[in-house]
Design a protein around this motif. Structure first.
Motif, PDB file in Angstrom:
ATOM      1  N   PRO A  59       0.831  -1.210   0.000  1.00 49.97           N
ATOM      2  CA  PRO A  59       0.000   0.000   0.000  1.00 49.97           C
ATOM      3  C   PRO A  59       0.856   1.246   0.000  1.00 49.97           C
ATOM      4  CG  PRO A  59       0.032  -0.991   2.188  1.00 49.97           C
ATOM      5  CD  PRO A  59       0.740  -1.943   1.277  1.00 49.97           C
ATOM      6  N   MET A 199      -6.365  -0.908  -1.651  1.00 54.84           N
ATOM      7  CA  MET A 199      -5.239  -0.528  -2.503  1.00 54.84           C
ATOM      8  C   MET A 199      -4.769   0.893  -2.210  1.00 54.84           C
ATOM      9  SD  MET A 199      -6.011  -2.319  -6.208  1.00 54.84           S
ATOM     10  CE  MET A 199      -7.738  -1.850  -6.357  1.00 54.84           C
ATOM     11  N   GLY A 201      -4.741   2.033   0.895  1.00 51.94           N
ATOM     12  CA  GLY A 201      -4.103   2.014   2.200  1.00 51.94           C
ATOM     13  C   GLY A 201      -5.016   1.944   3.406  1.00 51.94           C
ATOM     14  N   GLU A 203      -6.468  -0.111   6.035  1.00 54.49           N
ATOM     15  CA  GLU A 203      -6.180  -1.455   6.538  1.00 54.49           C
ATOM     16  C   GLU A 203      -7.441  -2.234   6.908  1.00 54.49           C
ATOM     17  OE1 GLU A 203      -4.657   1.256   7.767  1.00 54.49           O
ATOM     18  OE2 GLU A 203      -2.516   1.014   7.333  1.00 54.49           O
ATOM     19  N   ARG A 206      -8.900  -3.895   3.944  1.00 54.04           N
ATOM     20  CA  ARG A 206      -8.147  -5.095   3.550  1.00 54.04           C
ATOM     21  C   ARG A 206      -8.442  -6.254   4.499  1.00 54.04           C
ATOM     22  NH1 ARG A 206      -4.381  -6.080  -0.065  1.00 54.04           N
ATOM     23  NH2 ARG A 206      -3.927  -3.891  -0.495  1.00 54.04           N
ATOM     24  N   SER A 229      -2.004  -6.017   5.811  1.00 54.87           N
ATOM     25  CA  SER A 229      -2.592  -5.059   6.766  1.00 54.87           C
ATOM     26  C   SER A 229      -1.934  -5.166   8.143  1.00 54.87           C
ATOM     27  CB  SER A 229      -4.108  -5.260   6.873  1.00 54.87           C
ATOM     28  OG  SER A 229      -4.455  -6.617   7.058  1.00 54.87           O
TER      29      SER A 229
END
Length: 281
Positions: A59, A199, A201, A203, A206, A229
């Motif tokens: 990321p 993608m 960033g 977390e 994700r 993550s």
């Protein structure tokens, strides 16, 4: 107009190919997708590989707080959007203010929630500010700052903010679709927005992807998400990697590497100011 890639039907709800998103199939998806596979498989596999390269790439680096110049913490409860200038600063800097003015633009801090809301609306009207849209969306979603709960308005604001490139708005819109709050429940759209947010960033987005892959039996893909993550200081993801290690599904060297990266990421955003701010909440 979209149509089924196999039979050409345009009526009814079409569902995108889960792997590549290049084509769509009609309500008779099981038959049509199987019938179309021999023609579609080469392009599908190529596109799926390209998407995975983007999805599982590292990321982007976190933005720095404009005041203390430390990387911004990941939790939304650990930073504040300044309604005057639109800057986002960490709560450590917010709680360290010695004057009732914005440290970025010297505008006096809002007297009350009504003035905060007015400034956010002004930022949307004048600057099309995605962060202000997302913030107001959260207020409508939670019934905060004098607003009554309005999931439809919240989802509309999240959608507008996501179209302007807000990563957190993509995550919030994904939650709206997953829970069917303010929009029709749609798991496919929810995880589409989670993928974009991940993608960029986010977390927690994700982590949600990892949970979904686990539920679908895709353990290797799930662990990839959790490890990425976890390395960005997400505690729940680290726990998932630990569970994988305890079950013999994750190598000891991989778990140790993830654990070190998790600690380094947490240390990177720590400061005495931020610790004091946390203790006051």
């Amino acid at each position: 107009m979209d149509s089924c890639a196999a039979c050409g039907k345009t009526n009814g709800r079409l569902k995108a190919c889960a792997a590549c998103k290049l084509v769509k199939y009609c309500c008779n998806a099981n038959y049509c997708q199987i019938a179309h596979w021999s023609e579609h498989k080469t392009a599908c596999r190529k596109k799926a590989r390209e998407l995975d390269l983007k999805l599982f790439a590292d990321p982007p680096a976190r933005e720095d707080c404009p005041i203390c110049i430390l990387p911004m913490p990941s939790g939304s409860e650990e930073y504040t959007l300044m309604s005057c200038c639109g800057k986002i600063i960490c709560n450590g800097c917010v709680h360290s203010l010695t004057r009732d003015v914005c440290p970025c633009c010297n505008t006096p801090t809002p007297r009350d929630t009504e003035e905060t809301n007015q400034r956010l609306f002004e930022r949307i009207e004048k600057f099309n500010d995605a962060n202000a849209m997302n913030q107001l969306g959260c207020f409508y979603k939670l019934g905060m700052n004098g607003f009554s709960i309005d999931y439809s308005k919240a989802a509309e604001l999240f959608r507008n903010a996501s179209e302007l490139g807000s990563a957190v708005a993509h995550y919030n819109l994904g939650n709206s679709y997953l829970l069917g709050k303010g929009v029709k429940k749609d798991t496919e759209k929810a995880f589409h927005h989670y993928q974009i947010a991940a993608m960029m960033g986010v977390e927690t987005a994700r982590y949600n992807l990892g949970v979904e892959e686990t539920n679908n039996g895709n353990y290797d893909r799930a662990m990839k998400h959790f490890m990425i993550s976890a390395k960005c200081s997400h505690d729940d993801s680290l726990q998932k990697v630990k569970e994988g290690f305890m079950r013999g599904k994750v190598l000891k060297t991989v778990f140790e590497m993830t654990l070190r990266a998790h600690k380094a990421s947490q240390d990177e955003v720590k400061s005495d100011q931020r610790d004091r701010a946390k203790s006051r909440t």
